[in-house]
Structures are given as structure tokens and as C-alpha cells.
Design a protein around this motif. Structure first.
Motif, short mmCIF file in Angstrom:
data_model
loop_
_atom_site.label_atom_id
_atom_site.label_comp_id
_atom_site.label_asym_id
_atom_site.label_seq_id
_atom_site.Cartn_x
_atom_site.Cartn_y
_atom_site.Cartn_z
N HIS A 3 0.83 -1.21 0.00
CA HIS A 3 0.00 0.00 0.00
C HIS A 3 0.86 1.25 0.00
O HIS A 3 0.42 2.32 -0.43
N GLU A 4 2.10 1.15 0.48
CA GLU A 4 3.00 2.30 0.51
C GLU A 4 3.67 2.53 -0.85
O GLU A 4 4.23 3.59 -1.09
N LEU A 5 3.63 1.53 -1.71
CA LEU A 5 4.33 1.62 -2.99
C LEU A 5 3.41 1.88 -4.17
O LEU A 5 3.88 2.12 -5.27
N TYR A 6 2.11 1.84 -3.95
CA TYR A 6 1.16 1.99 -5.06
C TYR A 6 1.36 3.33 -5.77
O TYR A 6 1.44 3.38 -7.00
N GLU A 166 -0.70 10.58 7.17
CA GLU A 166 0.24 10.80 8.27
C GLU A 166 1.59 10.17 7.89
O GLU A 166 1.63 9.09 7.32
N ASP A 167 2.69 10.84 8.24
CA ASP A 167 4.01 10.32 7.91
C ASP A 167 4.31 9.01 8.64
O ASP A 167 4.91 8.11 8.08
N ASN A 168 3.91 8.93 9.90
CA ASN A 168 4.20 7.74 10.71
C ASN A 168 2.94 6.94 10.98
O ASN A 168 2.70 6.48 12.09
N LEU A 172 -1.22 -1.31 10.80
CA LEU A 172 -1.59 -2.52 11.53
C LEU A 172 -2.19 -2.18 12.89
O LEU A 172 -3.15 -2.82 13.34
N GLN A 173 -1.64 -1.16 13.54
CA GLN A 173 -2.20 -0.72 14.81
C GLN A 173 -3.61 -0.17 14.63
O GLN A 173 -4.50 -0.41 15.45
N ARG A 174 -3.83 0.55 13.52
CA ARG A 174 -5.14 1.11 13.24
C ARG A 174 -6.18 0.00 13.05
O ARG A 174 -7.30 0.11 13.55
N TRP A 175 -5.77 -1.06 12.35
CA TRP A 175 -6.72 -2.17 12.15
C TRP A 175 -6.94 -2.96 13.44
O TRP A 175 -8.02 -3.51 13.67
N LYS A 176 -5.93 -3.00 14.29
CA LYS A 176 -6.09 -3.65 15.59
C LYS A 176 -7.12 -2.91 16.43
O LYS A 176 -8.00 -3.51 17.07
#
Length: 217
Positions: A3-6, A166-168, A172-176
């Protein structure tokens, strides 16, 4: 992660297109760019050969969802000529719908695999107690009117707006955090985001090995 490379892949495509347009007077350079484009399209250009997970990870990124997919589909249709505005919009919509349909098939497989009644679970957890206690309340009637209670987990996820970049951003934490709201999608995210972006590195290693290992070993 993919998703970061799309967006970077999209930049590569734009750069190759611009280089090709500017190389008309330089045959050797144009030939080189043409080979680069051919290699790029081998991995990213054919929708029938492209791994759909590449699209799914973008949809599962709350900062992009379908917006990036829509933009990518528009770029594909832009390559076609002599299209009316109505036909252009129709083709873009069809491409986006194809991605959504494939995503829904995977969601259904996850629901079956984990035996999650996602739609019913979300509806029960997210419906306020005062609404459940009285089907005659104006709130219940309004929810029924706009059909929100009948939407699937995937549809509800798409309804909520795209989050600001957001830069950082820890996806995975968001989905958790949102696993109770989106039980099926959160499991998909956990499984999909561990998939390598590409197999190019491993393929390259084997190619290199073929050149250094003695064929008579």
C-alpha cells in the motif's frame, strides 16, 4: 508494504510515459525506454495477470480506500481514444466495480473461514441501545430510511471518509484498534499486509545463482 508503494508505481508509469514522449528524436533512447515500459507492463499493466492483492492493500489503507483505485482506473481509461464523456465514466466505473467485486469475494471467503456473520455482528455492536429498544423511535426510522443498517461491513468501511495522510501512520495498529468494528476486514488486513510486495528479489537471486553455480555440480 504494497500500500505504501502503489503511488510510487504510478509515478514510475508517469515518468516512463513522459520519457517516451520526449525521446522521439533519439532512437536508441526511445528503444531503451520502450523496453523499460514493456518490463513494467509485464508486472503492472495487464489487469488479467496482476495480483489483485495489490489493489486490496490499497483499499485496506484508510488513507486511500477506493480513491487511489479510482485514480488508477482513470489513468487506464485515459489511454483509450475517441471516448465520449459518458462512455469514459462508464468504463472507469466498471473497472472500479470489478475491483470491489473481487474484494467482496475475498471477504466472503474470510467470513466463511472464520465463521463471522460480519454484517449482523457489526449491526448489533454499532446500533445504540436506545435504538434497539424502540423500533418506533425517529432514529430507527431514519436509519431504515437511509439503509445504513442494511449495509455490509465492507460498504460501511467505504462510507466513512478517507483519513488524512500521516508520515508515521501505523496501519496494523489502526486495524487492531478497529477490529471490533470491522472483524472480517481486520483479519484480512493482518493476513494481506504480510504478503511481500514483489517476488523480484527472490527471482533475481535465482537468476544470479544460475550464473555462478557450475552447471556440472
Amino acid at each position: 508494504m504494497a500500500h505504501e508503494l502503489y503511488d510510487e508505481v504510478m509515478d514510475i508509469e508517469d515518468t516512463l510515459d513522459e520519457m517516451f514522449k520526449k525521446s522521439n528524436d533519439h532512437f536508441e533512447f526511445m528503444k531503451m525506454v520502450s523496453l523499460m515500459k514493456h518490463k513494467f507492463l509485464k508486472y503492472c499493466g495487464d489487469k488479467d495477470k496482476k495480483n489483485m492483492l495489490f489493489d486490496f492493500v490499497v483499499i485496506l489503507d484508510p488513507q486511500m480506500k477506493l480513491d487511489m483505485i479510482q485514480y488508477g482506473c482513470q489513468k487506464v481509461v485515459d489511454l483509450m481514444e475517441d471516448l465520449t464523456e459518458e462512455k469514459y465514466k462508464e468504463m472507469v466505473a466498471n473497472l472500479v466495480d470489478e475491483v470491489k467485486a473481487e474484494m467482496q469475494l475475498l471477504i466472503t471467503e474470510y467470513e466463511i473461514l472464520y465463521q463471522i456473520g460480519a454484517s449482523n455482528l457489526i449491526r448489533t455492536e454499532n446500533t445504540p441501545k436506545e435504538v434497539r429498544s424502540s423500533n418506533c423511535s425517529w432514529k430507527a426510522k431514519f436509519e431504515k430510511f437511509r439503509g445504513f443498517g442494511n449495509k455490509s461491513e465492507f460498504e460501511k468501511y467505504l462510507v466513512y471518509g478517507v483519513e488524512p495522510s500521516e508520515d508515521n501512520f501505523d496501519i496494523l495498529q489502526r486495524w487492531k484498534v478497529n477490529s471490533a468494528r470491522y472483524p472480517t476486514l481486520s483479519k484480512m488486513a493482518k493476513g494481506i499486509f504480510v504478503v511481500p510486495v514483489s517476488t523480484v528479489t527472490s527471482e533475481s537471486a535465482f537468476s544470479t545463482g544460475g550464473r555462478v553455480v557450475d552447471p556440472y555440480c
